[in-house]
Design an enzyme around this catalytic site. Sequence first.
Site, mmCIF file in Angstrom:
data_model
loop_
_atom_site.group_PDB
_atom_site.id
_atom_site.type_symbol
_atom_site.label_atom_id
_atom_site.label_comp_id
_atom_site.label_asym_id
_atom_site.label_seq_id
_atom_site.Cartn_x
_atom_site.Cartn_y
_atom_site.Cartn_z
ATOM 1 N N GLY A 14 0.567 -1.636 -0.354
ATOM 2 C CA GLY A 14 -0.099 0.526 -0.199
ATOM 3 C C GLY A 14 0.656 1.519 0.154
ATOM 4 N N GLN A 15 0.093 2.419 -0.210
ATOM 5 C CA GLN A 15 0.934 3.339 -0.195
ATOM 6 C C GLN A 15 1.680 3.987 1.191
ATOM 7 O OE1 GLN A 15 -0.860 7.043 -2.229
ATOM 8 N NE2 GLN A 15 -2.837 6.223 -1.780
ATOM 9 N N VAL A 16 1.116 4.047 1.968
ATOM 10 C CA VAL A 16 1.482 4.359 3.241
ATOM 11 C C VAL A 16 2.278 2.963 4.080
ATOM 12 C CG1 VAL A 16 0.632 4.775 5.629
ATOM 13 C CG2 VAL A 16 -0.049 5.588 3.595
ATOM 14 N N LEU A 41 -6.008 -10.315 5.940
ATOM 15 C CA LEU A 41 -6.861 -10.072 7.614
ATOM 16 C C LEU A 41 -8.089 -10.007 6.520
ATOM 17 C CD1 LEU A 41 -5.128 -6.873 7.509
ATOM 18 C CD2 LEU A 41 -5.276 -8.615 9.050
ATOM 19 N N ALA A 68 -5.946 -1.684 5.196
ATOM 20 C CA ALA A 68 -7.624 -0.953 5.111
ATOM 21 C C ALA A 68 -8.137 -2.208 3.802
ATOM 22 C CB ALA A 68 -7.156 0.456 5.384
ATOM 23 N N TYR A 69 -9.490 -1.189 4.289
ATOM 24 C CA TYR A 69 -10.214 -2.183 2.431
ATOM 25 C C TYR A 69 -10.263 -0.459 1.849
ATOM 26 C CZ TYR A 69 -14.238 -3.012 -0.678
ATOM 27 O OH TYR A 69 -15.120 -2.894 -1.505
ATOM 28 N N THR A 70 -9.719 0.618 1.085
ATOM 29 C CA THR A 70 -9.385 1.300 0.897
ATOM 30 C C THR A 70 -10.366 2.077 -0.623
ATOM 31 O OG1 THR A 70 -7.445 0.709 -0.228
ATOM 32 C CG2 THR A 70 -7.181 1.971 1.889
ATOM 33 N N TYR A 133 -17.650 2.500 3.539
ATOM 34 C CA TYR A 133 -16.188 3.454 3.382
ATOM 35 C C TYR A 133 -15.680 3.730 4.638
ATOM 36 C CZ TYR A 133 -11.187 4.460 3.635
ATOM 37 O OH TYR A 133 -9.900 5.245 4.035
ATOM 38 N N TRP A 158 -7.228 11.659 1.490
ATOM 39 C CA TRP A 158 -6.131 12.477 0.082
ATOM 40 C C TRP A 158 -5.051 12.283 -0.365
ATOM 41 C CZ3 TRP A 158 -8.712 17.178 -2.818
ATOM 42 C CH2 TRP A 158 -10.334 17.064 -2.343
HETATM 43 N N1 LIG Z 1 -5.541 6.149 0.459
HETATM 44 C C1 LIG Z 1 -5.903 7.675 0.922
HETATM 45 O O1 LIG Z 1 -6.158 8.607 0.328
HETATM 46 C C2 LIG Z 1 -6.369 7.535 2.748
HETATM 47 C C3 LIG Z 1 -6.892 9.184 2.741
HETATM 48 C C4 LIG Z 1 -7.835 8.918 4.377
HETATM 49 C C5 LIG Z 1 -7.267 7.566 5.158
HETATM 50 N N2 LIG Z 1 -6.656 6.698 4.531
HETATM 51 C C6 LIG Z 1 -5.793 5.448 5.203
HETATM 52 O O2 LIG Z 1 -4.581 5.596 5.278
HETATM 53 C C7 LIG Z 1 -4.569 4.172 5.517
HETATM 54 C C8 LIG Z 1 -3.279 3.929 4.266
HETATM 55 O O3 LIG Z 1 -4.209 3.741 3.248
HETATM 56 P P1 LIG Z 1 -3.063 3.271 1.906
HETATM 57 O O4 LIG Z 1 -3.304 4.366 0.995
HETATM 58 O O5 LIG Z 1 -1.975 3.810 1.888
HETATM 59 O O6 LIG Z 1 -4.217 2.408 1.612
HETATM 60 P P2 LIG Z 1 -3.073 1.562 -0.130
HETATM 61 O O7 LIG Z 1 -2.826 2.053 -0.781
HETATM 62 O O8 LIG Z 1 -5.083 1.212 -0.864
HETATM 63 O O9 LIG Z 1 -3.254 0.104 0.109
HETATM 64 C C9 LIG Z 1 -3.875 -0.830 1.681
HETATM 65 C C10 LIG Z 1 -3.437 -1.685 2.359
HETATM 66 O O10 LIG Z 1 -4.037 -2.736 2.964
HETATM 67 C C11 LIG Z 1 -3.423 -4.328 2.808
HETATM 68 N N3 LIG Z 1 -4.545 -4.632 2.428
HETATM 69 C C12 LIG Z 1 -5.952 -4.802 1.859
HETATM 70 N N4 LIG Z 1 -6.564 -5.739 1.779
HETATM 71 C C13 LIG Z 1 -5.778 -6.987 2.989
HETATM 72 C C14 LIG Z 1 -5.636 -7.784 3.329
HETATM 73 N N5 LIG Z 1 -7.310 -8.751 2.587
HETATM 74 N N6 LIG Z 1 -5.403 -8.607 3.943
HETATM 75 C C15 LIG Z 1 -3.724 -8.057 4.291
HETATM 76 N N7 LIG Z 1 -3.755 -6.516 3.485
HETATM 77 C C16 LIG Z 1 -4.402 -5.976 3.531
HETATM 78 C C17 LIG Z 1 -2.982 -4.157 1.759
HETATM 79 O O11 LIG Z 1 -2.115 -5.154 1.268
HETATM 80 P P3 LIG Z 1 -0.987 -5.009 0.405
HETATM 81 O O12 LIG Z 1 0.693 -4.525 1.118
HETATM 82 O O13 LIG Z 1 -0.637 -7.085 0.859
HETATM 83 O O14 LIG Z 1 -1.574 -5.267 -1.045
HETATM 84 C C18 LIG Z 1 -2.358 -2.525 1.661
HETATM 85 O O15 LIG Z 1 -1.437 -2.804 2.201
HETATM 86 C C19 LIG Z 1 -5.700 3.469 5.732
HETATM 87 O O16 LIG Z 1 -5.861 2.882 6.350
HETATM 88 C C20 LIG Z 1 -6.224 4.106 5.351
HETATM 89 O O17 LIG Z 1 -8.133 4.002 5.361
HETATM 90 C C21 LIG Z 1 -6.452 6.440 3.163
#
Ligand SMILES: NC(=O)c1ccc[n+]([C@@H]2O[C@H](COP(=O)([O-])OP(=O)(O)OC[C@H]3O[C@@H](n4cnc5c(N)ncnc54)[C@H](OP(=O)(O)O)[C@@H]3O)[C@@H](O)[C@H]2O)c1
Length: 304
Positions: A14-16, A41, A68-70, A133, A158
């Site tokens: 994931g991004q973070v 998960l 997370a489920y994003t 979400y 964002w």
């Molecule tokens: N993106 C945004 O704009 C945004 C905004 C506000 C808050 N957030 C929050 O910030 C956090 C990080 O977001 P992000 O942007 O980094 O999300 P992301 O790029 O969509 O990455 C999601 C991560 O969740 C993991 N994941 C998803 N389903 C999974 C499963 N079934 N089992 C194990 N791992 C699973 C993925 O694992 P893999 O590494 O194995 O693929 C990935 O590392 C999240 O809590 C999100 O809700 C994000």
Amino acid sequence: MIGDAPVLVLGARGQVARELARLGLELGMSLETAGRERLDLSSDSADETVLGALIDQTGARGVINAAAYTAVDLAESEPERAFHLNRDIPGRLARVCADRAIPLVHYSTDYVFDGAKAAAYVETDPRSPLNVYGRSKAGGEDQVLAAGGDAIILRTAWVFGAFGRNFMKTMLSLAETRTELTVVDDQRGRPTWSRDAAQAGLAALDLLRRGGPSGLYHAAGADDASWADLAEHLMGLRAVPGRPSPAVRRITTAEFPTAAQRSPYSGLDSSRLAAQTDWRPSGWRSAASAAYADLQSLVSKGIV
Ligand SMILES: NC(=O)c1ccc[n+]([C@@H]2O[C@H](COP(=O)([O-])OP(=O)(O)OC[C@H]3O[C@@H](n4cnc5c(N)ncnc54)[C@H](OP(=O)(O)O)[C@@H]3O)[C@@H](O)[C@H]2O)c1
């Protein structure tokens, strides 16, 4: 900041999560990421015993949940999956960490707010999510707080950067084939470089280790933008002599219907975290410029 104690990050690609992994290397930390190959998960078997075993195997003395489920729009048609990943898993994880007296940092979202407020949201503002979400993430916040351990919920927003899928990369990819990009201009928020969101995670973990207060904190960019503002800035960065970027045409949310309703305004005020740590929010223009340069550099090295 951050001692040598091992840190487990849930999420790998994931991004973070990827930014956390990179920062861990840069800082010489003992930081391990666990993606879905290590532990899926979404499976019912990801219970407290299994989560506890993962933590014990890694010897972690701090956990950051970046998994997370994003998929904001898809969540409308598969709420069970969203609630499982975003509410139930964080609750289990928080109870496991609380039992072991291990500090936990868990990411949440600006989408817990409905946009009715005119000024940036602070941590004490009431939540009113507009979509599945947002409701699932609000449920995760409640579960983490209810577990009663040393835990910080970091709401970010964002998120964009070199890794994973995000708005910046989508716009740059579309720019390769289009002469015009139509981008929503009546949703405003605080764009956040994934590296800043990851740094906030490490700062929050460090704060917990220093005995700082658990609870809700915001960690987003310093100032407001619309999606169209961000796209236009990116197109400016991309343009070079002989390769103009597409024009950005500003449209309304009504002209770009999506399955999930989105808030017209979800700016997060990050003062609380900045007051407690050395983390500071970045202005979105400088952050976008740095993220763009980072992406070019990583692409040229074949890393992304
Ligand atoms: N993106 C945004 O704009 C945004 C905004 C506000 C808050 N957030 C929050 O910030 C956090 C990080 O977001 P992000 O942007 O980094 O999300 P992301 O790029 O969509 O990455 C999601 C991560 O969740 C993991 N994941 C998803 N389903 C999974 C499963 N079934 N089992 C194990 N791992 C699973 C993925 O694992 P893999 O590494 O194995 O693929 C990935 O590392 C999240 O809590 C999100 O809700 C994000």
